[in-house]
Every structure is written in C-alpha cells, then in structure tokens.
Design an enzyme around this catalytic site. Structure first.
Site, PDB file in Angstrom:
ATOM      1  N   HIS A 141      74.163 -79.394   1.989  1.00  0.00           N
ATOM      2  CA  HIS A 141      72.798 -79.200   1.499  1.00  0.00           C
ATOM      3  C   HIS A 141      72.352 -77.751   1.702  1.00  0.00           C
ATOM      4  O   HIS A 141      71.790 -77.128   0.789  1.00  0.00           O
ATOM      5  CB  HIS A 141      71.863 -80.162   2.248  1.00  0.00           C
ATOM      6  N   GLU A 142      72.628 -77.210   2.879  1.00  0.00           N
ATOM      7  CA  GLU A 142      72.250 -75.819   3.151  1.00  0.00           C
ATOM      8  C   GLU A 142      73.071 -74.849   2.296  1.00  0.00           C
ATOM      9  O   GLU A 142      72.558 -73.834   1.829  1.00  0.00           O
ATOM     10  CB  GLU A 142      72.421 -75.501   4.634  1.00  0.00           C
ATOM     11  N   HIS A 145      71.598 -74.481  -1.047  1.00  0.00           N
ATOM     12  CA  HIS A 145      70.536 -73.475  -1.061  1.00  0.00           C
ATOM     13  C   HIS A 145      71.135 -72.075  -1.239  1.00  0.00           C
ATOM     14  O   HIS A 145      70.592 -71.248  -1.971  1.00  0.00           O
ATOM     15  CB  HIS A 145      69.747 -73.517   0.255  1.00  0.00           C
ATOM     16  N   GLU A 214      64.393 -78.764  -2.594  1.00  0.00           N
ATOM     17  CA  GLU A 214      65.046 -79.764  -1.748  1.00  0.00           C
ATOM     18  C   GLU A 214      65.780 -80.797  -2.591  1.00  0.00           C
ATOM     19  O   GLU A 214      66.898 -81.197  -2.264  1.00  0.00           O
ATOM     20  CB  GLU A 214      64.019 -80.434  -0.829  1.00  0.00           C
TER      21      GLU A 214
END
Length: 296
Positions: A141-142, A145, A214
């Site tokens: 997930h990071e 980003h 998100e």
C-alpha cells in the site's frame, strides 16, 4: 503485476497542486508586504523560492523527525528490508529507504519528494500485530503511494499548512503590535487572517485528496501483491488495535493522519474532516477486488 494508471488520482493531484501554487503566491505576497511594509519583488522571490526549496528538499526529513522515525539497515531488520525489496521489484519502483518508529500504534506511512528519494516507515506495533502476508499488504500500500507519486503533493500541502498554522498561532505574540505593514498592528492582523485562510484551504485540500489516494493505494497494493484479502485482514486488525491505543499517543501523532495507512481519530473535527475513507468501505472494495481476481 496488472498495474493501471489512475487518471482520477492524477487529475486530483494536478488540481491540488495548482490551487496550492495559487495559495502559495498569495501567502508569500502577504508575508512580503508584512515584512517590508509594501510590495517588494526581490523579497517576494527570495521568500517564495526559499520556502519552495525547503518544502522540496527537507519536508520529508521533517516528517520523519516529527514522528521519531529512525532509518534502519538490513542488518537491523533483515525481514522488513527483504519484504520492501521484494515488493519494490514487483511494483517496479526503486527500493525506498526503510525507517522504524518505536511506537505501540500499529501504523505505516511513506514520504519523500520522488520515487528515488522515498522512505517507507513502519511502527514496531505494526510489525508485532500483523502476519507476514498482512504486513506485505501494508508495505505494498505504501509502495503504491510511491509509485503514484502522491507523497510529494501531500508533503508540500502538509508543510504549507503547518507554516500557516504556526503564523496563526504565534503571529500575534511575535508581532507585538508594531508599525510594520502600515497602520499600527494592521500588518500582522492581515498576515494572520491570510494565514488562517491558507491553513483552512490547505486542510480541506489535503483531506479531499487523501481520501481518494487511499482507495488508489489499496487498489495498487492489490495489483502489487495479487492478494487484496491480506490487506483487508491487516486493516481490520489495525482498526481494532487503534481503539486500544492510549489517548496521549493518539494526540501526539494525530498531525500525521494524512500520511498514515489508518487515520488516528482526534475528536469531532477529526471525524468530520477525516483524511481517510471509512475502513469498512476500504475493506469492501478490497473484498470486491479479491472476487474479481478469483474469477479471472
């Protein structure tokens, strides 16, 4: 990896940057007028350029320092580094630096001005809470980003908002009611009012973009790992653990909400202007992605 460009996210980042740039010019112009007593292009250029350089080169370091994040080597955390390296290869991004935060709050965030200067930070509480595949989901997930390049926008927006808030909080105290800017204390009053407007608008822009990013990062994590269920499981665990975190810890870290994978609630305002969509909605999206992948 079945990665698809998110044009909705790109448009939102472009719009946010454009609006922040306009805010920046007004902000720096008003500060220039307050400091010099009138328009001054040289001071404006130095102030605008200096703040831009600080944002670009140092705001990520300030974010890490404010959270007490320490960069760690592969010798110190071999499994964490191994996961970040493997998932970075799967995401087709340079391996970011790895940082660890000594905190019981189970969370993670990414920062950095571009893909080559990114840092992924995780808390010790997160590593203690999650299974390996769940931790992989959070790291992915990071990394999403990082791949989406949305950290720079969030870092710049957060830095500008912080500067404006500091002027609102301390401007009257340090202004001293002097004669700069014209009539009595009029200059500092104008500077504080403009700073307040800049802070509010930056605050809202950060939250509007953050909620969408998100969802985009969740979809990106599913594409990187091929296992959206693991991230859904991690979100459920983290969300449950957050309710057990002491209020003192939550207050200390509430300012970093826009960067975290799970937001830290901070009263009524924090609930009304959340940086994240509801965890239940994110889990529902991940479960839908899981069904779609299973059907292929």
């Amino acid at each position: 990896m079945n990665w698809q460009a998110d044009w909705g996210l790109r448009f939102r980042m472009f719009l946010t940057m454009f609006l922040l740039f306009a805010l920046y010019i007004v902000f720096a112009g008003v500060l220039t007028g307050y400091l010099t007593g009138g328009p001054n292009l040289l001071v404006f250029g130095v102030l605008f350029g200096g703040m831009s350089l600080v944002q670009y080169y140092f705001s990520d370091s300030l974010a890490l320092r404010s959270m007490g994040a320490q960069k760690v080597s592969a010798d110190e955390y071999p499994q964490l580094h191994g996961s970040v390296e493997r998932l970075s290869q799967q995401a087709d991004v340079p391996k970011p630096q790895v940082a660890v935060i000594d905190s019981n709050v189970p969370n993670a965030f990414a920062t950095g001005r571009n893909q080559k200067n990114a840092v992924v930070a995780v808390t010790t509480g997160l590593m203690d809470t999650l299974e390996r595949d769940e931790l992989d989901g959070v790291i992915a997930h990071e990394l999403a980003h990082v791949k989406n390049r949305d950290m720079m926008v969030m870092t710049i927006a957060s830095f500008l908002s912080t500067i404006a808030f500091m002027i609102v909080r301390w401007g009257a105290f340090f202004g001293g009611g002097g004669n700069r800017g014209g009539k009595g204390g009029g200059g500092i009053v104008v500077a504080i009012l403009v700073s307040l407007v800049v802070w509010i608008i930056s605050y809202l822009l950060i939250r509007a973009l953050s909620r969408y990013r998100e969802y985009a990062a969740d979809r990106g994590a599913a594409a990187i790992t091929g296992n959206p269920g693991a991230l859904a499981s991690a979100l459920m665990k983290i969300s449950g653990k957050m309710d057990q975190v002491p209020k003192d810890d939550m207050r200390e870290e509430a300012e970093m909400n826009a960067f975290f994978i799970i937001p830290i609630k901070s009263g009524i305002v924090g609930q009304l202007f959340s940086t994240h969509p509801a965890t239940e909605n994110r889990i529902e999206q991940l479960r839908d992605l899981e069904k779609q992948m299973a059907a292929v």
